[in-house]
Design an enzyme around this catalytic site. Structure first.
Site, short mmCIF file in Angstrom:
data_model
loop_
_atom_site.label_atom_id
_atom_site.label_comp_id
_atom_site.label_asym_id
_atom_site.label_seq_id
_atom_site.Cartn_x
_atom_site.Cartn_y
_atom_site.Cartn_z
CG ASP A 53 -1.80 -1.14 1.25
OD1 ASP A 53 -2.17 -1.89 2.03
OD2 ASP A 53 -2.54 -1.16 0.40
CG ASP A 193 -7.28 -3.39 0.02
OD1 ASP A 193 -6.65 -2.64 -0.61
OD2 ASP A 193 -7.27 -3.65 1.21
C1 DX5 Z 1 -6.49 0.45 3.39
C2 DX5 Z 1 -5.30 -0.34 2.55
C3 DX5 Z 1 -5.81 -1.82 2.85
C4 DX5 Z 1 -5.60 -2.27 4.55
C5 DX5 Z 1 -5.88 -3.45 4.89
O1 DX5 Z 1 -6.11 1.68 3.15
O2 DX5 Z 1 -5.63 -0.21 1.40
O3 DX5 Z 1 -4.98 -2.61 2.18
O4 DX5 Z 1 -4.11 -2.42 4.51
O5 DX5 Z 1 -6.04 -3.78 5.93
P1 DX5 Z 1 -7.12 -4.30 6.65
O6 DX5 Z 1 -7.12 -5.88 6.25
O7 DX5 Z 1 -6.53 -4.61 8.19
O8 DX5 Z 1 -8.44 -3.89 6.81
#
Ligand code: DX5
Length: 244
Positions: A53, A193
């Site tokens: 990310d 996601d």
């Molecule tokens: C949020 C990111 C996601 C995040 C997901 O802005 O794009 O990829 O890391 O994290 P979880 O799975 O904990 O929601």
């Protein structure tokens, strides 16, 4: 992912390939002081691709990692890198992130007035092109470019942070994009996601998600990583049983 030449090719591809769900751990929730260990842990659990990310503090209210970290993870040579650009004007950095090692490069429809041009530029570099939409963005924002989208990312949280709650309002968007891709005979994969864990992955998969990004459910689940991944896989398989 080879792009089918005709509808018949696509149908044949689909018929040949069993419906499967891929888990992509997001390193945002990993221990950044030990990223190589975090990659080893998911690799040992059979993971082939991780999501990186990239956040610029403008498009999203957080700053995460950039080019040096992508290059360092690429140098490990053990996993494919799905790089999610949560940055404004992402077209400025397409070449740099491909050169750093992105295997999939995803840009947000909300982050550029020239989404088609950005997707074409990614594909011209020979890597898979992703188009992402935030929870409030309608699927119409990417439906007209779906033919050149390898990964359609439906955000199920407002991007910027891990550990947030899954937004169920996004489920119809997953279903619509998955349905459109199948209707048009496209190889486009719907990715979700945000807030993906053992209690939400099933409904996301039943709606049509075939790639599920998970950060805290993998790295902050209070379980060994392999067990956390296995739990997600089991819940995803149950979701496939309910997929239309
Ligand atoms: C949020 C990111 C996601 C995040 C997901 O802005 O794009 O990829 O890391 O994290 P979880 O799975 O904990 O929601």
């Amino acid at each position: 992912m080879s792009r089918p030449r005709t509808l018949a090719d696509a149908a044949a591809n689909r018929a040949a390939a069993p419906d499967t769900v891929e888990i992509l751990p997001s390193i945002l929730s990993a221990d950044f002081a030990h990223l190589a260990d975090a990659i080893d842990a998911v690799r040992t659990a059979g993971i082939r691709t991780v999501q990186v990310d990239v956040m610029d503090g403008v498009f999203v209210p957080n700053i995460s990692v950039g080019l040096p970290v992508v290059a360092a993870l690429k140098a490990l040579g053990t996993v494919r890198l799905d790089v999610h650009l949560m940055i404004t004007a992402p077209e400025r950095y397409i070449d740099a992130f491909v050169d750093a090692g992105a295997d999939v490069l995803t840009v947000h429809a909300e982050a550029t007035p020239h989404l088609h041009r950005a997707l074409e530029a990614i594909r011209a570099r020979g890597v898979l092109a992703g188009a992402a939409i935030n929870p409030a963005t309608p699927t119409a924002a990417i439906e007209d470019v779906l033919e050149i989208v390898d990964v359609a990312l439906v955000m199920t949280v407002n991007p910027g942070f891990g550990g947030q709650r899954f937004i169920r309002l996004c489920l119809p968007k997953i279903a619509r994009l998955h349905g459109l891709a199948r209707e048009r005979g496209l190889a486009t994969v719907v990715q979700v996601d945000g807030g993906i864990d053992a209690t939400t992955i099933g409904v996301a998969v039943a709606a049509g998600a075939r790639q599920c990004v998970a950060g805290s459910a993998v790295y902050s689940a209070g379980l060994p990583v392999a067990e956390a991944v296995a739990r997600l896989r089991r819940a995803a398989a149950a979701g496939l049983d309910h997929a239309t």
